[in-house]
Scaffold this active site. Structure first.
Site, PDB file in Angstrom:
ATOM      1  N   ASP A  25       0.783  -1.243   0.000  1.00 44.72           N
ATOM      2  CA  ASP A  25       0.000   0.000   0.000  1.00 44.72           C
ATOM      3  C   ASP A  25       0.815   1.293   0.000  1.00 44.72           C
ATOM      4  O   ASP A  25       0.430   2.274   0.657  1.00 44.72           O
ATOM      5  CB  ASP A  25      -0.960   0.016   1.194  1.00 44.72           C
ATOM      6  CG  ASP A  25      -1.961  -1.122   1.164  1.00 44.72           C
ATOM      7  OD1 ASP A  25      -1.927  -1.927   0.214  1.00 44.72           O
ATOM      8  OD2 ASP A  25      -2.769  -1.215   2.107  1.00 44.72           O
ATOM      9  N   LYS A 130      -6.590  -4.944  -3.268  1.00 45.02           N
ATOM     10  CA  LYS A 130      -7.275  -5.570  -2.142  1.00 45.02           C
ATOM     11  C   LYS A 130      -8.322  -4.615  -1.564  1.00 45.02           C
ATOM     12  O   LYS A 130      -8.075  -3.413  -1.459  1.00 45.02           O
ATOM     13  CB  LYS A 130      -6.273  -5.993  -1.068  1.00 45.02           C
ATOM     14  CG  LYS A 130      -5.447  -4.858  -0.465  1.00 45.02           C
ATOM     15  CD  LYS A 130      -4.381  -5.413   0.471  1.00 45.02           C
ATOM     16  CE  LYS A 130      -3.578  -4.324   1.169  1.00 45.02           C
ATOM     17  NZ  LYS A 130      -4.325  -3.550   2.145  1.00 45.02           N
ATOM     18  N   CYS A 163      -2.246  -2.423   7.897  1.00 37.05           N
ATOM     19  CA  CYS A 163      -2.187  -3.347   6.760  1.00 37.05           C
ATOM     20  C   CYS A 163      -0.980  -4.272   6.813  1.00 37.05           C
ATOM     21  O   CYS A 163      -1.079  -5.438   6.420  1.00 37.05           O
ATOM     22  CB  CYS A 163      -2.221  -2.565   5.454  1.00 37.05           C
ATOM     23  SG  CYS A 163      -3.795  -1.700   5.198  1.00 37.05           S
TER      24      CYS A 163
END
Length: 228
Positions: A25, A130, A163
């Site tokens: 990310d 995702k 995450c």
């Protein structure tokens, strides 16, 4: 051929042929002004510390022929994969799906959803979209790893306690060994970053290992030379 990378709670056995680098990310929406991270009231500059060391690790992993996987958190343009509770959380005036300086917030295909230029994926590298925090949830990450014979992950990215941590926990339950590079992860809350890393390596490595990029970079050439 394996080599031991210094780490906590003890050395991490690294074989580049069966190890993937996972970059989680590193998106404009989290790292740059005007994105979701800043709209949540965070200082996005705190995440920049991970970019430079991660650039070096990414280059070394590519040179070693390791599988490289980039993830991006975000949603379909119609938001059908975004739980209403996630969109409503925080009561933000500008939230997921709303227009922002870099396009609609956390929406796939928008500029803000994409990875920062410094860490841009190369053609052929896996880019995994995702909808949630964990990289295994509602994605094909596990079959990708199994099909390539991957048993170990070098985990990097943001944020450490959300995450990254969720992905490491998911990986641990699936039998993957994870080395988290402390300086290649970051958080909007430095204290969360430190505690999250301690949790991973606690109790003999209950979720995995924690190390530093310099130690990985020192050991990769050693194992590659031995294999040549």
């Amino acid at each position: 051929m394996t080599t031991l990378v210094p780490a906590q709670p003890y050395g991490f056995a690294l074989d580049p042929a069966t190890t993937a680098l996972v970059v989680i990310d590193m998106q404009r929406d989290f790292l740059e002004p005007g994105g979701f991270g800043e709209l949540l009231g965070n200082d996005v500059a705190l995440l920049q510390s991970a970019v430079e060391p991660l650039q070096a690790v990414l280059a070394a992993a590519r040179d070693a022929g390791m599988l490289v996987i980039h993830t991006r958190e975000g949603h379909r343009p119609d938001l059908t994969d975004c739980p209403p509770s996630k969109r409503a959380r925080g009561g933000l005036e500008t939230g997921i799906g709303d227009p922002g300086p870099n396009g609609r917030i956390l929406v796939r295909g928008e500029r803000g959803h994409d990875i920062v230029d410094e860490l841009a994926p190369l053609p052929g590298e896996v880019v995994l979209d995702k909808p949630g925090k964990g990289s295994f949830h509602a994605t094909d990450l596990e079959p990708i790893l199994r099909n390539r014979g991957i048993g170990s992950l070098i985990v990097t990215g943001v944020t450490t306690e959300v995450c990254v941590h969720t992905t490491v926990r998911e990986a641990n339950d699936r039998g993957f060994e994870c080395l988290v590079l402390a300086d290649c992860c970051a958080s909007y809350f430095p204290e969360f970053h430190e505690v999250a890393l301690r949790m991973i390596a606690a109790q003999g490595g209950i979720f995995g290992w924690v190390g530093a990029s310099r130690d990985l970079l020192d050991q990769l050439p050693v194992v590659m030379e031995a294999q040549s």
